[in-house]
Design a protein around this motif. Sequence first.
Motif, PDB file in Angstrom:
ATOM      1  N   PRO A   1      -1.759   4.522  12.562  1.00 14.06           N
ATOM      2  CA  PRO A   1      -1.077   5.072  11.393  1.00 14.06           C
ATOM      3  C   PRO A   1      -1.803   4.817  10.086  1.00 14.06           C
ATOM      4  N   HIS A   2      -2.587   3.735  10.004  1.00 15.41           N
ATOM      5  CA  HIS A   2      -3.301   3.474   8.748  1.00 15.41           C
ATOM      6  C   HIS A   2      -4.343   4.553   8.477  1.00 15.41           C
ATOM      7  N   GLY A   3      -4.865   5.149   9.548  1.00 11.83           N
ATOM      8  CA  GLY A   3      -5.813   6.254   9.376  1.00 11.83           C
ATOM      9  C   GLY A   3      -5.147   7.425   8.671  1.00 11.83           C
ATOM     10  N   LEU A   4      -3.912   7.747   9.079  1.00 15.03           N
ATOM     11  CA  LEU A   4      -3.161   8.818   8.414  1.00 15.03           C
ATOM     12  C   LEU A   4      -2.889   8.441   6.958  1.00 15.03           C
ATOM     13  N   SER A   5      -2.544   7.165   6.734  1.00 13.75           N
ATOM     14  CA  SER A   5      -2.290   6.723   5.360  1.00 13.75           C
ATOM     15  C   SER A   5      -3.524   6.931   4.486  1.00 13.75           C
ATOM     16  N   GLU A   6      -4.703   6.682   5.045  1.00 15.79           N
ATOM     17  CA  GLU A   6      -5.935   6.856   4.266  1.00 15.79           C
ATOM     18  C   GLU A   6      -6.105   8.300   3.811  1.00 15.79           C
ATOM     19  N   VAL A   7      -5.849   9.245   4.729  1.00 10.44           N
ATOM     20  CA  VAL A   7      -6.020  10.660   4.388  1.00 10.44           C
ATOM     21  C   VAL A   7      -4.933  11.104   3.414  1.00 10.44           C
TER      22      VAL A   7
ATOM     23  N   GLY B   1      -3.360  19.740   2.312  1.00  7.30           N
ATOM     24  CA  GLY B   1      -4.657  19.064   2.370  1.00  7.30           C
ATOM     25  C   GLY B   1      -4.700  18.016   3.470  1.00  7.30           C
ATOM     26  N   THR B   2      -3.642  17.222   3.557  1.00  8.09           N
ATOM     27  CA  THR B   2      -3.591  16.179   4.585  1.00  8.09           C
ATOM     28  C   THR B   2      -3.535  16.796   5.980  1.00  8.09           C
TER      29      THR B   2
ATOM     30  N   LEU C   1       5.415  10.007   5.265  1.00  7.97           N
ATOM     31  CA  LEU C   1       5.432   8.568   4.972  1.00  7.97           C
ATOM     32  C   LEU C   1       5.886   7.782   6.195  1.00  7.97           C
ATOM     33  N   SER C   2       6.814   8.366   6.968  1.00  7.84           N
ATOM     34  CA  SER C   2       7.300   7.679   8.171  1.00  7.84           C
ATOM     35  C   SER C   2       6.174   7.466   9.169  1.00  7.84           C
ATOM     36  N   LEU C   3       5.307   8.481   9.275  1.00 14.47           N
ATOM     37  CA  LEU C   3       4.221   8.383  10.255  1.00 14.47           C
ATOM     38  C   LEU C   3       3.105   7.466   9.783  1.00 14.47           C
ATOM     39  N   GLY C   4       3.036   7.227   8.488  1.00 16.71           N
ATOM     40  CA  GLY C   4       1.970   6.380   7.951  1.00 16.71           C
ATOM     41  C   GLY C   4       2.472   4.995   7.598  1.00 16.71           C
TER      42      GLY C   4
ATOM     43  N   GLY D   1       0.837  -1.204   0.000  1.00 16.70           N
ATOM     44  CA  GLY D   1       0.000   0.000   0.000  1.00 16.70           C
ATOM     45  C   GLY D   1       0.870   1.252   0.000  1.00 16.70           C
ATOM     46  N   GLY D   2       1.976   1.205   0.761  1.00 12.27           N
ATOM     47  CA  GLY D   2       2.900   2.335   0.800  1.00 12.27           C
ATOM     48  C   GLY D   2       3.537   2.583  -0.555  1.00 12.27           C
ATOM     49  N   MET D   3       3.831   1.505  -1.262  1.00 13.09           N
ATOM     50  CA  MET D   3       4.439   1.629  -2.587  1.00 13.09           C
ATOM     51  C   MET D   3       3.468   2.297  -3.566  1.00 13.09           C
TER      52      MET D   3
END
Lengths: 209, 562
Positions: free
Chosen positions: B455-461, B436-437, B552-555, B364-366
């Motif tokens: 952290p996945h919540g941050l990744s979603e945003v 925006g994020t 990216l580190s936080l997500g 997902g990160g990629m």
Amino acid sequence: MAPTTAASDLATLTRHSLAGLRMLLAFTFVTGLAYPLAMTAVGQVAFPWQANGSLVRSDGGPTTSRSDAVGSALVAQGFTGAEYFHPRPSAGEHDTLASGGSNLGPLNPGLVASIEGRKAAVAAAEGVAAADVPPDAVTASASGLDPHISPAYAAIQVARVARERGLSDTDVADLVARHTAGRDLGVLGEPRVNVLELNLALDVADLRP
Amino acid sequence: MIGVHTAVLSPVVAAVAQILVLVAALAAVHAPLGAYLARTYTSPNHLRAERLWYRVVRVDPDAEQRWTTYLMSLLGFSLVSVLFLYGLERLQAHLPWSLGLAGFDPAGAWNSAVSFTTNTNWQWYSGEAAAGHLLQMAGFAVQNFVSASVGMAVAIALVRGFARSGTDARIGNFWSDLTRGVVRVLLPLSAVAAVVLMASGVIQNLDPHTALRTVEGASQHVLGGPVASQEAIKDLGTNGGGFFNANSAHPLENPTPLTNLVEIFLLLVIPFTLPRAFGLMVGDRRQGWAILGVMAGLWAASLALTTWAEMAGPGAAPQAAGAAMEGKETRFGLAASALFAVSTTATSTGSVNSMHDSFPAPGGGMLLFNMLLGEVAPGGVGAGLSGMLVLAVVAVFVAGLMVGRTPEYLGKKIGRPEMTIVALYVLTVPALVLVGTAVSVVVEPGLAGVQDPGPHGLSEVLYAFASAANNNGSAFAGLTTGTPFYEVAQGLVMLAGRFVPIALVLALAGRLASQTTVPATSGTLPTHRPLFAGLLAAVAIVVVGLTFIPVLSLGPVVESLS
């Protein structure tokens, strides 16, 4: 100077927008009406079965009539009866008006709990060890309408379906094999079993004693 | 065990072979289609149908436009596109073939109108429940054609800037470029693709969705719609807006592994072919090879990592299930899902054949990284080549700093005005993503949409704004974005993320076109060699890396480590 420039810019943009509007209307006619309608005509003439949803009758045969159909060969139905093969879990309960997946993240505790719960349920229903329950049996598909299951998931359902129908495991396994597709062109995608077609074949074969 | 004819090949061998089939298909059409694209945009002759077309819409296709005029035409066209689509969405209830569906509310209509006009195709709505056949055909599909053609036009204009010498900033004619992109490229290819898709089971009719009784007596709707015609241009134009909510995971949009490969081919074919047209138009095919090499290298690296992550399946849920099959279709499995996901995020497509939100964290990160890279490997139709050429200018600038020479690319000096434009281009999208994020994770309506904890919540945003700003349109769909806050915010980000970079690219094209080409000397950095390609790839990664490493580190990074 500023007001005149702004006014002339606006006038220029308006002029280009009007040309743009004529362009857009022409594109709407050609790509938004002529093209899809022409494709519809081609589809209805050349591929009527596919273009109308790959519908099947209760005897498993193809039909283009919705009133004769019991479903689409490409769309999962939520079989729950013990005499049928069961599809994968669906985030939308196999509702075709609500396609989609769960979208739960890979670390989501709720998802982990659901997977554990499904695994225990499938293991109990099929009389196999939890470790033998394949991944597709315990995960919601992307579309919620996945018409297929893996050959492994079909395999652990054979004994139950055979028992419920009073058939031999071999007969049911043979039918599964006939409704199993390998990878397309030998390398594309994954091997799979079409659940609706398999279940209709079971009903049609009428192999009950 | 039982009589199932199990797979002959191991999954890894099949995965590699599947990629090779795709690469072979792309390679086979590369030279002929590249030449065709170059001819499309350089031929002085109009087709008879085009002449009629220009007469009907009353535009002069032969007037060479300065970059400002070109931009004005483009903006005028896009403005009426947004308004027209907005109108169709709002008035849906009163239009034929609308299946009795209601019109969109104002915020949602704004979001979708911008979304489709900007080639993003972000979808807060669910197609089968909200959009009737006329809106899909005459609204969304039309923008699928024209927004893709706009993207190609901008890239071609930039290439003309490099190819031309000493004009007064004239870079072509927008109306002609727009028309030819649709008439000569997108429409014929889409028609062929639509026939292939129909033959394989993608539906194409105008029927409504009606209920039938299933085998066990339940009620289920048979779906109708002109899907194949839209599916073809959705992928070919790197648009990505699905006819149905499940997009290319839906069995009626993408029924078989073969259609899956066709769709991946469609979304990659023009972006990977444009470098060939670029090479031909600047009179040096090797320049095209260098750009293509960087695009293909980054795509392949991303694909390798994502496929590995998918097959390894790290994370609590994939481990519990035994494989990362949550949000995947059986017919595609892990490999074909990873291949699609990488290709859709490395272009600006955003269609999905699997649910990215459920990918193992490194995968997902990629996908997120592919978009943050600015979608240049190979990028959206046109937008990818534009982005890569801008990065090439950055690369020659960096190289120029190292050796203390005035940098030049393709015979054009890269001075302060050019670098100012390029710097603004490079900063625009990251600023939109990060602001925006940041805003969304501190305000209540932003946080309300987040589904997953931690952290996945941050990744979603982050994924949502990366997708909007880069005009991708795919989502970590756990995030609820059908709210006025996200609809309006995403709309603004999509708009700025599309048209600010376009304006800058056209400004750059105008400046380059007005320069006189300087001959190469022994001190000129060759830009067709592997050394430069390596530098270009490094620039792409470093620019993104430095900008996005903190978030990216936080997500995804934290997720991957947990």
